[in-house]
Design a protein around this motif. Structure first.
Motif, PDB file in Angstrom:
ATOM      1  N   GLN A 257     -14.454 -16.519 -28.770  1.00 20.03           N
ATOM      2  CA  GLN A 257     -14.824 -16.012 -27.705  1.00 20.03           C
ATOM      3  C   GLN A 257     -14.563 -14.557 -27.942  1.00 20.03           C
ATOM      4  O   GLN A 257     -15.474 -13.841 -27.753  1.00 20.03           O
ATOM      5  N   ALA A 258     -13.497 -14.247 -28.362  1.00 22.11           N
ATOM      6  CA  ALA A 258     -13.183 -12.959 -28.608  1.00 22.11           C
ATOM      7  C   ALA A 258     -14.035 -12.002 -29.627  1.00 22.11           C
ATOM      8  O   ALA A 258     -14.645 -11.092 -29.228  1.00 22.11           O
ATOM      9  N   ARG A 259     -14.471 -12.692 -30.527  1.00 21.67           N
ATOM     10  CA  ARG A 259     -15.528 -12.228 -31.800  1.00 21.67           C
ATOM     11  C   ARG A 259     -16.791 -12.001 -30.844  1.00 21.67           C
ATOM     12  O   ARG A 259     -17.422 -10.905 -30.916  1.00 21.67           O
ATOM     13  N   VAL A 260     -17.211 -13.046 -30.124  1.00 21.60           N
ATOM     14  CA  VAL A 260     -18.380 -12.889 -29.374  1.00 21.60           C
ATOM     15  C   VAL A 260     -18.345 -11.685 -28.307  1.00 21.60           C
ATOM     16  O   VAL A 260     -19.375 -10.822 -28.126  1.00 21.60           O
ATOM     17  N   LEU A 261     -17.188 -11.505 -27.624  1.00 29.74           N
ATOM     18  CA  LEU A 261     -17.021 -10.398 -26.617  1.00 29.74           C
ATOM     19  C   LEU A 261     -17.069  -9.021 -27.422  1.00 29.74           C
ATOM     20  O   LEU A 261     -17.630  -7.809 -26.629  1.00 29.74           O
TER      21      LEU A 261
ATOM     22  N   TRP B 251     -10.000 -28.996 -18.479  1.00 27.80           N
ATOM     23  CA  TRP B 251     -11.706 -28.788 -19.018  1.00 27.80           C
ATOM     24  C   TRP B 251     -12.009 -27.401 -18.002  1.00 27.80           C
ATOM     25  O   TRP B 251     -12.645 -26.474 -18.539  1.00 27.80           O
ATOM     26  N   VAL B 252     -11.959 -27.618 -16.975  1.00 28.32           N
ATOM     27  CA  VAL B 252     -12.636 -26.625 -15.870  1.00 28.32           C
ATOM     28  C   VAL B 252     -11.924 -25.101 -16.589  1.00 28.32           C
ATOM     29  O   VAL B 252     -12.693 -24.071 -16.305  1.00 28.32           O
ATOM     30  N   MET B 253     -10.802 -25.235 -16.619  1.00 29.10           N
ATOM     31  CA  MET B 253     -10.003 -23.846 -16.986  1.00 29.10           C
ATOM     32  C   MET B 253     -10.577 -23.367 -18.437  1.00 29.10           C
ATOM     33  O   MET B 253     -10.755 -22.033 -18.548  1.00 29.10           O
ATOM     34  N   GLY B 254     -10.734 -24.477 -19.361  1.00 31.97           N
ATOM     35  CA  GLY B 254     -11.508 -23.976 -20.478  1.00 31.97           C
ATOM     36  C   GLY B 254     -12.701 -23.473 -20.488  1.00 31.97           C
ATOM     37  O   GLY B 254     -13.185 -22.529 -21.107  1.00 31.97           O
ATOM     38  N   VAL B 255     -13.652 -24.055 -19.486  1.00 35.58           N
ATOM     39  CA  VAL B 255     -15.127 -23.506 -19.185  1.00 35.58           C
ATOM     40  C   VAL B 255     -14.786 -21.922 -18.686  1.00 35.58           C
ATOM     41  O   VAL B 255     -15.723 -21.178 -19.127  1.00 35.58           O
ATOM     42  N   ALA B 256     -14.019 -21.921 -17.867  1.00 38.11           N
ATOM     43  CA  ALA B 256     -13.931 -20.537 -17.190  1.00 38.11           C
ATOM     44  C   ALA B 256     -13.552 -19.464 -18.426  1.00 38.11           C
ATOM     45  O   ALA B 256     -13.949 -18.342 -18.268  1.00 38.11           O
TER      46      ALA B 256
ATOM     47  N   PRO C 221     -24.580 -18.877 -26.892  1.00 43.23           N
ATOM     48  CA  PRO C 221     -24.240 -20.388 -27.025  1.00 43.23           C
ATOM     49  C   PRO C 221     -22.979 -20.616 -27.856  1.00 43.23           C
ATOM     50  O   PRO C 221     -22.209 -21.621 -27.539  1.00 43.23           O
ATOM     51  N   VAL C 222     -22.594 -19.799 -28.781  1.00 44.89           N
ATOM     52  CA  VAL C 222     -21.560 -20.262 -29.984  1.00 44.89           C
ATOM     53  C   VAL C 222     -20.229 -20.060 -29.155  1.00 44.89           C
ATOM     54  O   VAL C 222     -19.327 -20.847 -29.315  1.00 44.89           O
ATOM     55  N   ALA C 223     -20.212 -19.399 -27.948  1.00 48.32           N
ATOM     56  CA  ALA C 223     -18.985 -19.200 -27.149  1.00 48.32           C
ATOM     57  C   ALA C 223     -18.550 -20.648 -26.375  1.00 48.32           C
ATOM     58  O   ALA C 223     -17.634 -20.521 -25.941  1.00 48.32           O
ATOM     59  N   TYR C 224     -19.612 -21.398 -26.040  1.00 46.23           N
ATOM     60  CA  TYR C 224     -19.388 -22.520 -25.412  1.00 46.23           C
ATOM     61  C   TYR C 224     -18.917 -23.749 -26.303  1.00 46.23           C
ATOM     62  O   TYR C 224     -18.749 -24.816 -25.931  1.00 46.23           O
ATOM     63  N   PHE C 225     -18.680 -23.298 -27.529  1.00 47.16           N
ATOM     64  CA  PHE C 225     -18.223 -24.483 -28.570  1.00 47.16           C
ATOM     65  C   PHE C 225     -16.893 -25.099 -28.251  1.00 47.16           C
ATOM     66  O   PHE C 225     -16.833 -26.380 -28.247  1.00 47.16           O
TER      67      PHE C 225
END
Length: 144
Positions: A1-5, A82-87, A96-100
């Motif tokens: 996610q860091a790279r995507v951001l 899991w909810v924290m992970g989605v957040a 989409p790759v960020a949701y892997f």
């Protein structure tokens, strides 16, 4: 996610960021509330914060919690985690790759639930069947 951001910084409105923080807090409350309740019950079942919980007494003498957080689903703590992970994924917007991570984590938790169910079936026998009849959902309340 860091790279995507770094590569694709989405312009997210303040209300969306507030919703992400709220979702993170909800996940944290579920995760910590459930784990704290179970931990307190294991340490002292007569403690005022857990003395009201209903339990299923097993043939082995152990007690399975069937109310409170643990009456909602068998692994309500997994749901909060899991909810924290989605957040953590949501600030990446529509990449989409960020949701892997969220997908991977869901698969991991579902697999863990299966392993736990199998070991509890061996450990508690018929009592586990009774428990499953009372606490119907595995992880996600009213869905799975």
């Amino acid at each position: 996610q860091a790279r995507v951001l770094v590569d694709h910084t989405p312009a997210l409105p303040a209300w969306f960021l507030a919703a992400i923080v709220a979702l993170k807090v909800v996940g944290y409350v579920i995760f910590r509330g459930a784990n704290g309740q179970k931990d307190q019950f294991r340490r002292d079942p007569s403690h005022p914060s857990v003395a009201h919980l209903k339990t299923l007494k097993t043939e082995s003498g152990r007690q399975l919690i069937i109310s409170g957080w643990w009456g909602i689903s068998r692994h309500i703590n997994y749901f909060g985690d899991w909810v924290m992970g989605v957040a953590w994924c949501l600030p990446c917007g529509a990449q989409p790759v960020a949701y892997f991570y969220a997908v991977y984590f869901a698969v991991l938790l579902i697999h863990r639930d299966g392993r736990d169910g199998h070991s509890c079936s061996i450990k508690y026998g018929r009592d586990w069947d009774k428990y499953k009849a009372i606490v119907k959902y595995h992880i996600v309340p009213y869905i799975y």
